[in-house]
Write a protein that holds these residues in place. Structure first.
Motif, PDB file in Angstrom:
ATOM      1  N   PRO A  48       0.851  -1.206   0.011  1.00  0.00           N
ATOM      2  CA  PRO A  48       0.083   0.171   0.044  1.00  0.00           C
ATOM      3  C   PRO A  48       0.887   1.399   0.023  1.00  0.00           C
ATOM      4  O   PRO A  48       0.479   2.479  -0.569  1.00  0.00           O
ATOM      5  N   ASP A  49       2.195   1.197   0.637  1.00  0.00           N
ATOM      6  CA  ASP A  49       3.050   2.453   0.742  1.00  0.00           C
ATOM      7  C   ASP A  49       3.393   2.742  -0.563  1.00  0.00           C
ATOM      8  O   ASP A  49       3.523   4.054  -1.133  1.00  0.00           O
ATOM      9  N   ALA A  50       3.427   1.798  -1.645  1.00  0.00           N
ATOM     10  CA  ALA A  50       3.802   2.238  -2.891  1.00  0.00           C
ATOM     11  C   ALA A  50       2.690   2.209  -3.952  1.00  0.00           C
ATOM     12  O   ALA A  50       3.000   2.458  -5.120  1.00  0.00           O
ATOM     13  N   GLY A  51       1.523   1.785  -3.402  1.00  0.00           N
ATOM     14  CA  GLY A  51       0.065   1.840  -4.130  1.00  0.00           C
ATOM     15  C   GLY A  51       0.366   0.700  -5.217  1.00  0.00           C
ATOM     16  O   GLY A  51       0.071   0.893  -6.554  1.00  0.00           O
TER      17      GLY A  51
END
Lengths: 268, 264
Positions: free
Chosen positions: A230-233
């Motif tokens: 999720p941090d990098a999508g």
């Protein structure tokens, strides 16, 4: 040919990845298990070894000495809080995290925590460190919950990570998994990681797919294994085809070989 | 240019959440357009070249040289880090005894080694006492204005994000101190909040725009608003995210890519 694919994070993307998972489900036979066990036994060293996606991604390098910190504790506490929240939705996620921390502290006070465990570390930490662990775990739980809820399909938290011990090979395999979506005989596993995927994230994901299947008593392979960053999508995913299972098993054997070589070089 | 709210409210977090009834509908097509625009802009600069190492852009896109020595001094960095830990602890409804000591304890548990940890070790007793007084003063401003964190706000602390562009040639890296809300809702609800121990300057506007752009690219959902509080002055900037603001952020990024493509 690997089925490894990439998708960007989006509200309906995870739902589509789960709903469009292959309908055919592969199953590992005793023969498959035996073949992997034999290869790992042939590489058995004097010391025990643990293989996981991290070691596969880093060519067998050791993870270094592990130490509990608020950020290393967040997944264990956060996922436990999510399991509690799924069972008792009237409790907020923050309540669940606080209850998990209370349980861990109680475990230590009553003498049930073993040395080096999360419970023992928490009990020895200052109130500020416990509060930071609470914040981190709540943050993690919110992140996983948002992702799982956005899938729009029924989901459940994985009861534990996947573990598989290879007899007489002094080798244990550990696979990460966070939540599952099951429809009929199809099982889609989602693993959430912080940061962004590196170049060897694919082999890491395939090794988690294999370890998850090995830990299943019936040997049923997940129809799709999704890695979420999720941090990098980003989502990366592999289907549970025999091709990917074979590649994942080979990666584990290669990693064991690399570790064996490193140990021999150190000893020389 | 966006309007900024300069008045520091009693509860910063309440302002960030705003009135749910007035939140705009999320435009999910916007992120795809912005990404395509960025990719085209970078291609114009790169002419299709591949870099050996990615060009890494962070929220402080252009730090003026005269500010570098002040802002990067280890004591200032320590103060910034410790105040950010005060915010993280506040999210857990922590009852502070001495914010400096509490934040220090939490920070040392997380980071026992590294440049800043070494810098802290090398501080004398007087310098530590000054740092403590400084952090407590900043913490007092922060805690006095933050307000209570509600459990249903979907809080993330210290969100570290990244976005690869141009096949990995450009990497946008961002850290937001606090994120509230969910990107899965039909109405925009995500608010990004930074605490800074410096006085607010025009540079902060581009930082806030950068936060909004990276969040939009990462989740395909534009956030509702971005905000920052200076614990030095008590100033509070609260900016609603609009398509125009995201286009400005995109221009900022492309300008820096153009300046730095051949330099680094």
């Amino acid at each position: 040919m690997s089925t490894l694919r990439h998708e960007r994070l989006g509200t309906s993307v995870l739902a589509a990845l789960i709903q469009r998972a292959p309908k055919d489900v592969s199953t590992l036979s005793d023969e498959h298990r035996g073949a992997l066990d034999a290869r790992l036994r042939a590489l058995a060293g004097k010391s025990t070894r643990r293989l996981d996606a991290w070691s596969v991604e880093h060519a067998g390098l050791s993870n270094g000495s592990f130490a509990w910190r608020p950020t290393t504790a967040r997944r264990a506490i956060g996922n436990a809080a999510l399991r509690r929240h799924v069972l008792a939705p009237s409790l907020t996620l923050r309540d669940c995290v606080n209850l998990e921390i209370d349980d861990l502290l109680m475990k230590s006070v009553t003498g049930y925590a073993r040395g080096g465990s999360l419970a023992e570390w928490l009990a020895k930490s200052s109130p500020a460190v416990v509060a930071l662990a609470t914040s981190e775990a709540w943050s993690w739980a919110n992140s996983v919950f948002e992702l799982a809820s956005s899938s729009g399909v029924p989901w459940e938290m994985a009861p534990t990570d996947a573990y598989y011990d290879v007899a007489q090979a002094r080798t244990s395999l550990r696979g990460r998994r966070d939540f599952l979506a099951t429809t009929g005989n199809r099982r889609v596993v989602v693993r959430v990681r912080a940061g962004s995927p590196g170049k060897s994230a694919g082999p890491g994901l395939r090794s988690d797919l294999v370890i998850d299947a090995l830990s299943n008593s019936s040997g049923v392979v997940a129809s799709r294994f999704i890695g979420a960053w999720p941090d990098a999508g980003v989502f990366l995913y592999v289907d549970g085809s025999f091709g990917d299972v074979r590649m994942g098993a080979r990666d584990l054997v290669r990693t064991a070989l690399a570790q064996e070589r490193q140990q021999r070089e150190l000893a020389a | 240019m966006q309007a900024v709210d300069l008045q520091t409210p009693a509860s910063v977090l309440r302002v960030l959440r705003g009135d749910p009834a007035t939140r705009p509908t999320v435009d999910r097509a916007l992120a795809g357009g912005l990404r395509a625009w960025l990719e085209d802009g970078i291609y114009d600069v790169s002419k299709g070249e591949t870099r050996e190492r990615p060009l890494i852009l962070r929220s402080n896109l252009e730090t003026p040289r005269e500010l570098v020595s002040i802002e990067s001094s280890s004591t200032a960095q320590l103060r910034g880090v410790l105040v950010s830990y005060v915010l993280r602890l506040a999210c857990a409804q922590f009852n502070f005894d001495d914010p400096y000591r509490d934040a220090l304890s939490a920070w040392r548990a997380e980071e026992s080694s590294g440049t800043l940890a070494t810098a802290y070790e090398q501080l004398g007793a007087d310098e530590r006492a000054r740092l403590g007084a400084d952090v407590n003063a900043h913490a007092s401003t922060l805690l006095g204005h933050l307000g209570a964190v509600q459990p249903q706000w979907n809080v993330r602390i210290h969100q570290q994000t990244s976005q690869r562009l141009s096949g990995g040639n450009v990497l946008l890296r961002d850290v937001v101190d606090l994120r509230l809300g969910s990107s899965a809702t039909t109405r925009a609800s995500v608010a990004l909040f930074d605490i800074t121990t410096s006085p607010l300057s025009a540079r902060m506007e581009s930082t806030l725009r950068f936060h909004a752009l990276v969040e939009t690219l990462r989740t395909n959902t534009p956030p509702l608003r971005v905000a920052t509080l200076s614990s030095a002055t008590g100033e509070f900037w609260n900016i609603d995210v609009t398509p125009d603001l995201l286009v400005l952020a995109l221009d900022d990024v492309l300008d820096v890519v153009e300046q730095r493509w051949t330099l680094s």
